[in-house]
Design a protein around this motif. Structure first.
Motif, PDB file in Angstrom:
ATOM      1  N   TRP A 137       0.934  -1.257  -0.027  1.00  0.00           N
ATOM      2  CA  TRP A 137      -0.032   0.024   0.124  1.00  0.00           C
ATOM      3  C   TRP A 137       0.921   1.217   0.105  1.00  0.00           C
ATOM      4  CZ3 TRP A 137      -1.145   4.141   3.314  1.00  0.00           C
ATOM      5  CH2 TRP A 137      -2.343   4.768   3.027  1.00  0.00           C
ATOM      6  N   HIS A 138       1.894   1.146   0.691  1.00  0.00           N
ATOM      7  CA  HIS A 138       2.982   2.494   0.781  1.00  0.00           C
ATOM      8  C   HIS A 138       3.407   2.486  -0.795  1.00  0.00           C
ATOM      9  CE1 HIS A 138       4.058   2.419   5.113  1.00  0.00           C
ATOM     10  NE2 HIS A 138       2.774   2.700   5.142  1.00  0.00           N
ATOM     11  N   PHE A 139       3.863   1.477  -1.425  1.00  0.00           N
ATOM     12  CA  PHE A 139       4.532   1.729  -2.711  1.00  0.00           C
ATOM     13  C   PHE A 139       3.405   2.388  -3.705  1.00  0.00           C
ATOM     14  CE2 PHE A 139       8.010  -0.868  -1.603  1.00  0.00           C
ATOM     15  CZ  PHE A 139       9.235  -0.314  -2.335  1.00  0.00           C
ATOM     16  N   GLU A 140       1.979   1.913  -3.512  1.00  0.00           N
ATOM     17  CA  GLU A 140       0.984   2.236  -4.347  1.00  0.00           C
ATOM     18  C   GLU A 140       0.893   4.050  -4.332  1.00  0.00           C
ATOM     19  OE1 GLU A 140      -2.346  -0.281  -3.469  1.00  0.00           O
ATOM     20  OE2 GLU A 140      -1.190  -1.868  -4.669  1.00  0.00           O
ATOM     21  N   THR A 141       0.901   4.111  -2.715  1.00  0.00           N
ATOM     22  CA  THR A 141       0.650   5.537  -2.447  1.00  0.00           C
ATOM     23  C   THR A 141       1.649   6.396  -3.067  1.00  0.00           C
ATOM     24  OG1 THR A 141      -0.661   4.806  -0.561  1.00  0.00           O
ATOM     25  CG2 THR A 141       0.262   7.183  -0.509  1.00  0.00           C
ATOM     26  N   GLY A 143       3.606   5.800  -5.477  1.00  0.00           N
ATOM     27  CA  GLY A 143       3.520   5.983  -6.795  1.00  0.00           C
ATOM     28  C   GLY A 143       2.273   7.076  -7.228  1.00  0.00           C
ATOM     29  N   GLU A 144       1.268   7.304  -6.434  1.00  0.00           N
ATOM     30  CA  GLU A 144       0.448   8.206  -6.847  1.00  0.00           C
ATOM     31  C   GLU A 144       0.888   9.634  -6.562  1.00  0.00           C
ATOM     32  OE1 GLU A 144      -2.997   7.361  -4.499  1.00  0.00           O
ATOM     33  OE2 GLU A 144      -3.309   5.400  -5.262  1.00  0.00           O
ATOM     34  N   LEU A 145       1.712   9.885  -5.521  1.00  0.00           N
ATOM     35  CA  LEU A 145       2.413  10.939  -5.226  1.00  0.00           C
ATOM     36  C   LEU A 145       3.188  11.386  -6.328  1.00  0.00           C
ATOM     37  CD1 LEU A 145       2.807  10.991  -1.343  1.00  0.00           C
ATOM     38  CD2 LEU A 145       1.022  12.256  -2.424  1.00  0.00           C
ATOM     39  N   GLY A 198       8.820   4.609   7.734  1.00  0.00           N
ATOM     40  CA  GLY A 198       9.412   3.697   6.623  1.00  0.00           C
ATOM     41  C   GLY A 198       8.692   4.376   5.229  1.00  0.00           C
ATOM     42  N   PHE A 199       7.740   4.931   5.282  1.00  0.00           N
ATOM     43  CA  PHE A 199       7.128   5.574   4.112  1.00  0.00           C
ATOM     44  C   PHE A 199       7.825   6.924   3.682  1.00  0.00           C
ATOM     45  CE2 PHE A 199       4.421   8.473   1.997  1.00  0.00           C
ATOM     46  CZ  PHE A 199       3.997   7.813   0.846  1.00  0.00           C
ATOM     47  N   LEU A 200       8.158   7.805   4.707  1.00  0.00           N
ATOM     48  CA  LEU A 200       8.864   9.096   4.328  1.00  0.00           C
ATOM     49  C   LEU A 200      10.250   8.867   4.070  1.00  0.00           C
ATOM     50  CD1 LEU A 200       6.829  11.566   6.863  1.00  0.00           C
ATOM     51  CD2 LEU A 200       6.284  11.013   4.458  1.00  0.00           C
ATOM     52  N   ASN A 201      10.797   7.947   4.888  1.00  0.00           N
ATOM     53  CA  ASN A 201      12.310   7.933   4.891  1.00  0.00           C
ATOM     54  C   ASN A 201      13.053   6.863   3.798  1.00  0.00           C
ATOM     55  OD1 ASN A 201      12.368   9.707   6.935  1.00  0.00           O
ATOM     56  ND2 ASN A 201      12.333   8.358   8.517  1.00  0.00           N
ATOM     57  N   GLU A 202      11.880   6.001   3.191  1.00  0.00           N
ATOM     58  CA  GLU A 202      12.614   5.084   2.554  1.00  0.00           C
ATOM     59  C   GLU A 202      11.900   4.822   1.249  1.00  0.00           C
ATOM     60  OE1 GLU A 202      12.647   1.194   4.640  1.00  0.00           O
ATOM     61  OE2 GLU A 202      13.589   2.199   6.400  1.00  0.00           O
ATOM     62  N   ILE A 203      10.597   4.318   1.422  1.00  0.00           N
ATOM     63  CA  ILE A 203       9.784   4.040   0.016  1.00  0.00           C
ATOM     64  C   ILE A 203       9.417   5.356  -0.794  1.00  0.00           C
ATOM     65  CG2 ILE A 203       7.444   3.361  -0.784  1.00  0.00           C
ATOM     66  CD1 ILE A 203       7.511   1.272   1.576  1.00  0.00           C
ATOM     67  N   TYR A 206      12.867   6.541  -2.553  1.00  0.00           N
ATOM     68  CA  TYR A 206      13.019   5.535  -3.452  1.00  0.00           C
ATOM     69  C   TYR A 206      12.297   5.542  -4.947  1.00  0.00           C
ATOM     70  CZ  TYR A 206      13.007   0.905  -5.933  1.00  0.00           C
ATOM     71  OH  TYR A 206      13.180  -0.003  -6.868  1.00  0.00           O
ATOM     72  N   LYS A 207      10.958   5.895  -4.778  1.00  0.00           N
ATOM     73  CA  LYS A 207      10.123   5.768  -5.783  1.00  0.00           C
ATOM     74  C   LYS A 207      10.314   7.092  -6.372  1.00  0.00           C
ATOM     75  CE  LYS A 207       6.723   3.675  -6.959  1.00  0.00           C
ATOM     76  NZ  LYS A 207       6.562   2.865  -7.762  1.00  0.00           N
ATOM     77  N   ALA A 208      10.512   8.286  -5.882  1.00  0.00           N
ATOM     78  CA  ALA A 208      10.720   9.538  -6.471  1.00  0.00           C
ATOM     79  C   ALA A 208      12.086   9.383  -7.079  1.00  0.00           C
ATOM     80  CB  ALA A 208      10.742  10.562  -5.353  1.00  0.00           C
ATOM     81  N   ALA A 209      13.026   8.900  -6.454  1.00  0.00           N
ATOM     82  CA  ALA A 209      14.390   8.871  -7.459  1.00  0.00           C
ATOM     83  C   ALA A 209      14.434   8.100  -8.669  1.00  0.00           C
ATOM     84  CB  ALA A 209      15.407   8.420  -6.437  1.00  0.00           C
TER      85      ALA A 209
END
Length: 288
Positions: A137-141, A143-145, A198-203, A206-209
């Motif tokens: 769910w974190h990865f999907e969120t 990706g939306e951002l 974990g969402f703000l510091n890792e996922i 990572y998705k943004a980069a």
């Protein structure tokens, strides 16, 4: 080291393998990491290809149009400056009753017995499923951002400090007094269930980069105590979930106000934070 459905590991020899995906051509396998999880053993391969260039440094100039502010919390997992809000799914809370029943059955079994070991395995698999649901769910969120803007402004939160235990209180006779830790424990459980750190510091980074976007952390001081429209200080308690500004009349959810304010702080707006001193006078403090 991979032949068919087998992988050859040092000191272990050939081990049967269910391969997730094929190793790309031209890559060299540098090492294998073997880990044990609740549902079995996993081998993670580290690959190298010297012809692949390093990721270039992301240089994007934030503007009003290419950026958004993202406020992370518990009532709304994310509240963006563009009005987008998303509630946390609370995967652990949903499975809490099932976990409690399994743990009660496990505690009724004799220590060291096979039934107790089997129940421990079921509990571990349920915890693993909860963690995987949250991560997906974190990865999907994220990706939306990432699809919304080139620059994402988020608060530089110290979640470990927010989830710290309350200090004990003692009376004059030495007896311990209520310190609110019972209510704080439920709040800490919600922090762990949401997985904000974990969402703000890792996922999200990572998705943004990976998408060529930029995540910028801003100072969180004052982002919940000011009006996003007129920037005047509007004090609120943690239980106050709605923002009402007596100066400009702005009215909106507290988290949405914080999301707009985070974007303004990221774009260079400075907040003046006035704190009450012990003698009743106000002392101004400026933060970025």
């Amino acid at each position: 080291c991979i032949q068919g459905n087998q992988v050859t590991l040092p000191k272990l020899g050939e081990v049967k393998l269910i391969q997730h995906r094929q190793v790309p051509d031209g890559f060299t396998i540098k090492r294998a990491l073997v880990t044990k999880k609740a549902d079995g053993w996993y081998v993670t391969l580290t690959l190298e290809d010297k012809s692949v260039p390093d990721l270039p440094a992301i240089e994007i100039q934030p503007t009003e149009t290419n950026s958004i502010g993202v406020d992370a919390g518990l009532e709304y997992f994310i509240a963006c400056s563009d009005g987008t809000r998303k509630q946390p799914p609370k995967f652990y809370r949903q499975a809490e009753d099932k976990l409690a029943k399994l743990q009660a059955k496990r505690d009724a079994r004799a220590k060291g017995s096979k039934p107790r070991r089997k129940l421990n395995e079921r509990i571990a698999k349920l915890h693993q499923r909860i963690a995987r649901q949250r991560r997906q769910w974190h990865f999907e969120t994220a990706g939306e951002l990432v699809a919304k803007a080139d620059v994402l402004f988020v608060e530089d939160l110290k979640v470990s400090n927010m989830a710290r235990r309350n200090k004990p209180k003692q009376g004059e006779d030495g007896a311990f007094l209520p310190n609110g830790q019972s209510a704080k424990s439920g709040l800490n459980k919600s922090f762990a269930d949401a997985g904000i750190a974990g969402f703000l510091n890792e996922i999200l980074p990572y998705k943004a980069a990976k998408a060529g976007r930029l995540v910028v952390k801003v100072n969180p001081a004052g982002t919940s105590q000011h009006c996003a429209i007129c920037l005047n200080r509007v004090p609120k308690e943690l239980s106050d979930r709605w923002h009402e500004c007596p100066h400009c009349g702005a009215s909106m959810p507290r988290d949405l106000n914080s999301g707009v304010l985070i974007k303004k702080v990221g774009l260079g707006v400075r907040l003046t934070i006035k704190r009450e001193s012990r003698n009743g006078r106000r002392s101004p403090r400026r933060t970025a």
